[in-house]
Design a protein around this motif. Structure first.
Motif, PDB file in Angstrom:
ATOM      1  N   ALA A   1      62.830   7.985  12.207  1.00 57.10           N
ATOM      2  CA  ALA A   1      62.969   9.050  11.328  1.00 57.10           C
ATOM      3  C   ALA A   1      61.737   9.169  10.092  1.00 57.10           C
ATOM      4  O   ALA A   1      61.459  10.061   9.745  1.00 57.10           O
ATOM      5  N   MET A   2      61.715   7.867   9.644  1.00 53.13           N
ATOM      6  CA  MET A   2      60.787   7.609   8.753  1.00 53.13           C
ATOM      7  C   MET A   2      59.438   8.215   9.079  1.00 53.13           C
ATOM      8  O   MET A   2      58.586   8.701   8.464  1.00 53.13           O
ATOM      9  N   ARG A   3      58.979   7.210   9.931  1.00 48.78           N
ATOM     10  CA  ARG A   3      57.705   7.363  10.633  1.00 48.78           C
ATOM     11  C   ARG A   3      57.351   8.678  11.027  1.00 48.78           C
ATOM     12  O   ARG A   3      55.910   9.311  10.717  1.00 48.78           O
ATOM     13  N   ASP A   4      58.225   9.725  11.321  1.00 47.61           N
ATOM     14  CA  ASP A   4      58.216  11.139  11.743  1.00 47.61           C
ATOM     15  C   ASP A   4      57.887  11.757  10.480  1.00 47.61           C
ATOM     16  O   ASP A   4      57.075  12.786  10.214  1.00 47.61           O
TER      17      ASP A   4
ATOM     18  N   ASP B   1      67.700  13.387   7.211  1.00 50.67           N
ATOM     19  CA  ASP B   1      69.008  13.303   6.318  1.00 50.67           C
ATOM     20  C   ASP B   1      70.050  13.085   7.654  1.00 50.67           C
ATOM     21  O   ASP B   1      71.084  12.394   7.345  1.00 50.67           O
ATOM     22  N   ARG B   2      70.073  13.478   8.801  1.00 53.90           N
ATOM     23  CA  ARG B   2      70.741  13.675  10.088  1.00 53.90           C
ATOM     24  C   ARG B   2      70.961  11.777  10.353  1.00 53.90           C
ATOM     25  O   ARG B   2      71.912  11.380  10.392  1.00 53.90           O
ATOM     26  N   ALA B   3      69.847  11.331  10.462  1.00 52.97           N
ATOM     27  CA  ALA B   3      69.854  10.118  10.910  1.00 52.97           C
ATOM     28  C   ALA B   3      70.464   9.045   9.861  1.00 52.97           C
ATOM     29  O   ALA B   3      71.143   8.026  10.090  1.00 52.97           O
TER      30      ALA B   3
ATOM     31  N   ALA C   1      66.258   1.407  14.621  1.00 53.18           N
ATOM     32  CA  ALA C   1      65.474   2.476  15.167  1.00 53.18           C
ATOM     33  C   ALA C   1      65.524   3.905  14.900  1.00 53.18           C
ATOM     34  O   ALA C   1      64.496   4.747  14.530  1.00 53.18           O
ATOM     35  N   PRO C   2      66.582   4.381  14.890  1.00 54.40           N
ATOM     36  CA  PRO C   2      67.034   5.920  14.598  1.00 54.40           C
ATOM     37  C   PRO C   2      66.290   5.918  13.018  1.00 54.40           C
ATOM     38  O   PRO C   2      65.878   7.178  12.591  1.00 54.40           O
ATOM     39  N   LEU C   3      66.624   5.136  12.349  1.00 49.13           N
ATOM     40  CA  LEU C   3      66.375   5.150  10.724  1.00 49.13           C
ATOM     41  C   LEU C   3      64.621   5.071  10.650  1.00 49.13           C
ATOM     42  O   LEU C   3      64.086   5.943  10.015  1.00 49.13           O
ATOM     43  N   ALA C   4      64.214   3.926  11.246  1.00 51.17           N
ATOM     44  CA  ALA C   4      62.761   3.805  11.172  1.00 51.17           C
ATOM     45  C   ALA C   4      61.863   4.713  11.828  1.00 51.17           C
ATOM     46  O   ALA C   4      60.861   5.157  11.264  1.00 51.17           O
TER      47      ALA C   4
END
Length: 244
Positions: free
Chosen positions: A113-116, A15-17, A108-111
């Motif tokens: 966060a999704m990988r996490d 959500d934050r990303a 990168a911050p979005l991708a």
């Protein structure tokens, strides 16, 4: 921290990303959604109606002027209910749309966060039975979106818990029904052919954890072993003919 808490933490981080994704004037097919629908999708994320989020989540990309950007904006509203088993669009279709949106190429911050989320969701699933989303659907989604099956199977191999074993029994009931495992593809458009990897894993890494009587049939085992090395050369019809 429990695996469920780790998943909630990953979702909060998602959500934050994605909070950096600002509203924008959405354009698209006015025949299907009308100007009012496009206006609703142009609102701040929390003001977009649930039915419009679901519509975008499953709709073909050609309906939107900027499909990847729109999908990025809605992602938190899609993923959180999805992993909770409360989103009314099939996991296979969501996986296909994520690939079409090019999620792995986003900033990168979005991708990341999704990988996490994928990793935390998989761990939470393996440690909870029954899970909100079936093991087949969860495995199918994360396999298609990451274009990789074996890493998720390896995590399953290392997770020797009653919940993980119960999920294994569920998966076997699913993929062995009418011998679907002999020609098993994942994704809405069958993007990932899973037979060879899944059979190899089943007959080697976790064979001692599977008690399904169908795997005691020597003829069927023989054909599964063939599929490990040449899945394209042994058709489902051939397997059925020889097994039965």
């Amino acid at each position: 921290m429990s695996h469920h808490q780790q998943l909630m933490t990953a979702l909060d981080a998602l959500d934050r990303a994605f909070a950096s994704e600002e509203p924008f004037p959405v354009g698209g097919c006015t025949y299907c959604y009308g100007e009012e629908g496009l206006a609703e999708l142009s609102r701040p994320l929390h003001l977009i109606p649930d039915d419009m989020v679901s519509a975008v989540a499953g709709e073909v990309p050609s309906h939107w002027d900027d499909f990847p950007r729109l999908y990025r904006r809605l992602l938190p509203r899609i993923i959180r209910p999805l992993v909770a088993g409360q989103f009314h669009v099939s996991e296979e279709l969501i996986a296909t749309r994520l690939v079409e949106a090019g999620w792995s190429t986003w900033d990168a911050p979005l991708a990341d966060a999704m990988r996490d989320v994928w990793a935390a969701w998989w761990q939470a699933t393996l440690h909870t039975h029954p899970s909100p989303v079936s093991i087949r659907d969860t495995l199918g989604l994360i396999t298609v979106v990451t274009d990789s099956l074996r890493p998720w199977l390896d995590i399953w191999t290392a997770t020797r818990t009653p919940a993980a074993d119960a999920h294994l029994a569920d998966l076997m009931d699913d993929v062995l029904f009418e011998y679907e495992i002999t020609d098993l593809s994942l994704g809405f458009h069958s993007e990932y052919h899973a037979t060879a990897e899944l059979v190899k894993w089943l007959l080697t890494d976790v064979r001692d954890r599977v008690t399904d009587s169908r795997l005691d049939d020597p003829d069927f085992i023989h054909h599964l072993q063939e599929l490990m090395s040449a899945p394209a050369d042994v058709s489902t019809d051939a397997v059925h003919k020889n097994v039965f």
